[in-house]
Motif scaffolding. Structure first.
Motif, PDB file in Angstrom:
ATOM      1  N   ASP A  15       0.816  -1.201   0.000  1.00  0.00           N
ATOM      2  CA  ASP A  15       0.000   0.000   0.000  1.00  0.00           C
ATOM      3  C   ASP A  15       0.853   1.257   0.000  1.00  0.00           C
ATOM      4  OD1 ASP A  15       0.923  -0.359   2.643  1.00  0.00           O
ATOM      5  OD2 ASP A  15      -0.763   0.752   3.450  1.00  0.00           O
ATOM      6  N   GLY A  16       0.186   2.384  -0.024  1.00  0.00           N
ATOM      7  CA  GLY A  16       0.878   3.666   0.068  1.00  0.00           C
ATOM      8  C   GLY A  16       1.380   4.203  -1.256  1.00  0.00           C
ATOM      9  N   ARG A  30       1.294   6.314  -4.292  1.00  0.00           N
ATOM     10  CA  ARG A  30       0.537   7.509  -4.651  1.00  0.00           C
ATOM     11  C   ARG A  30       1.146   8.199  -5.872  1.00  0.00           C
ATOM     12  NH1 ARG A  30      -2.158   4.918  -1.887  1.00  0.00           N
ATOM     13  NH2 ARG A  30      -3.248   5.502   0.021  1.00  0.00           N
ATOM     14  N   ASN A  31       1.646   7.399  -6.774  1.00  0.00           N
ATOM     15  CA  ASN A  31       2.199   7.870  -8.036  1.00  0.00           C
ATOM     16  C   ASN A  31       1.462   7.099  -9.126  1.00  0.00           C
ATOM     17  OD1 ASN A  31       4.127   7.032 -10.349  1.00  0.00           O
ATOM     18  ND2 ASN A  31       5.084   8.888  -9.552  1.00  0.00           N
ATOM     19  N   TYR A  32       0.971   7.804 -10.142  1.00  0.00           N
ATOM     20  CA  TYR A  32       0.145   7.145 -11.154  1.00  0.00           C
ATOM     21  C   TYR A  32       0.895   6.073 -11.933  1.00  0.00           C
ATOM     22  CZ  TYR A  32      -3.556  10.444 -10.171  1.00  0.00           C
ATOM     23  OH  TYR A  32      -4.533  11.168  -9.537  1.00  0.00           O
ATOM     24  N   ARG A  37       1.255   3.136  -9.669  1.00  0.00           N
ATOM     25  CA  ARG A  37      -0.066   2.513  -9.543  1.00  0.00           C
ATOM     26  C   ARG A  37      -0.388   1.670 -10.781  1.00  0.00           C
ATOM     27  NH1 ARG A  37      -5.015   5.506 -10.851  1.00  0.00           N
ATOM     28  NH2 ARG A  37      -3.860   5.611 -12.802  1.00  0.00           N
ATOM     29  N   ASP A  53      -6.998   0.034  -2.601  1.00  0.00           N
ATOM     30  CA  ASP A  53      -6.172   0.213  -1.405  1.00  0.00           C
ATOM     31  C   ASP A  53      -7.087   0.393  -0.192  1.00  0.00           C
ATOM     32  OD1 ASP A  53      -4.528   1.172   0.664  1.00  0.00           O
ATOM     33  OD2 ASP A  53      -3.255   2.308  -0.705  1.00  0.00           O
ATOM     34  N   THR A  59      -7.266   3.834   2.128  1.00  0.00           N
ATOM     35  CA  THR A  59      -7.790   5.127   1.680  1.00  0.00           C
ATOM     36  C   THR A  59      -9.174   4.946   1.065  1.00  0.00           C
ATOM     37  OG1 THR A  59      -7.397   7.055   0.272  1.00  0.00           O
ATOM     38  CG2 THR A  59      -6.642   4.953  -0.584  1.00  0.00           C
ATOM     39  N   ASP A 119      -9.996   6.869  -1.422  1.00  0.00           N
ATOM     40  CA  ASP A 119      -9.772   7.331  -2.784  1.00  0.00           C
ATOM     41  C   ASP A 119      -9.654   6.118  -3.706  1.00  0.00           C
ATOM     42  OD1 ASP A 119      -8.808   8.385  -5.191  1.00  0.00           O
ATOM     43  OD2 ASP A 119      -7.628   9.927  -4.162  1.00  0.00           O
ATOM     44  N   ARG A 124      -8.800   5.750  -6.659  1.00  0.00           N
ATOM     45  CA  ARG A 124      -7.738   5.728  -7.677  1.00  0.00           C
ATOM     46  C   ARG A 124      -6.588   4.802  -7.301  1.00  0.00           C
ATOM     47  NH1 ARG A 124      -6.376  11.912  -7.965  1.00  0.00           N
ATOM     48  NH2 ARG A 124      -6.675  11.555  -5.741  1.00  0.00           N
ATOM     49  N   TRP A 125      -6.421   4.492  -6.019  1.00  0.00           N
ATOM     50  CA  TRP A 125      -5.216   3.806  -5.552  1.00  0.00           C
ATOM     51  C   TRP A 125      -5.452   2.328  -5.331  1.00  0.00           C
ATOM     52  CZ3 TRP A 125      -1.988   6.876  -7.289  1.00  0.00           C
ATOM     53  CH2 TRP A 125      -2.168   8.254  -7.216  1.00  0.00           C
TER      54      TRP A 125
END
Length: 136
Positions: free
Chosen positions: A27-28, A30-32, A35, A71, A74, A76, A78-79
């Protein structure tokens, strides 16, 4: 099958802790681009575990045991994360300096994009790094 490299700062999550846990979700991210690399990982693919900031070396090999899913740390959407389990500790770690000095690794994503936390590794690069880990 593809090969990968994941980076972790040892004080946050070390190879030794990973061995104790026997499995974890990664996890963690946070870069596209990182990802997107997680999204591409398939069950059974092998992954180098790299200690970043401290050590700056590949220390072990893990395996993808569950493909990407949201994830859980979060809200969010997206992750993503993947589940990894440790396979083996390298006989000899392979440092970033060694990889940068090896001409056959000049295109390695870790060398070209040093801040990327999840990187693809070609079959040839994988073999070269294993070769380096077996040298005395």
């Amino acid at each position: 099958m593809a090969h990968w490299l994941v980076k972790s700062e040892p004080f946050k999550y070390s190879w030794e802790k990973f061995l104790q846990d026997k499995q974890t979700f990664w996890d963690g991210v946070r870069n596209y681009q990182a990802r997107n690399n997680l999204r591409e990982m398939k069950k059974g693919e092998e992954v180098f575990f790299y200690h970043s900031n401290e050590g700056m070396e590949i220390v072990g090999i893990a395996k993808v045991v569950k493909e990407s899913y949201p994830d859980p740390t979060t809200d969010d959407e997206r992750w993503l994360v993947v589940d990894l389990k440790p396979v083996k500790t390298l006989k000899k770690t392979v440092s970033l300096a060694q990889m940068k000095a090896e001409k056959r690794l000049q295109n390695l994503a870790l060398v070209r994009q040093g801040r990327l936390s999840v990187c693809p590794v070609s079959d040839e690069e994988w073999e070269v790094i294993l070769e380096l880990s077996n040298k005395k």
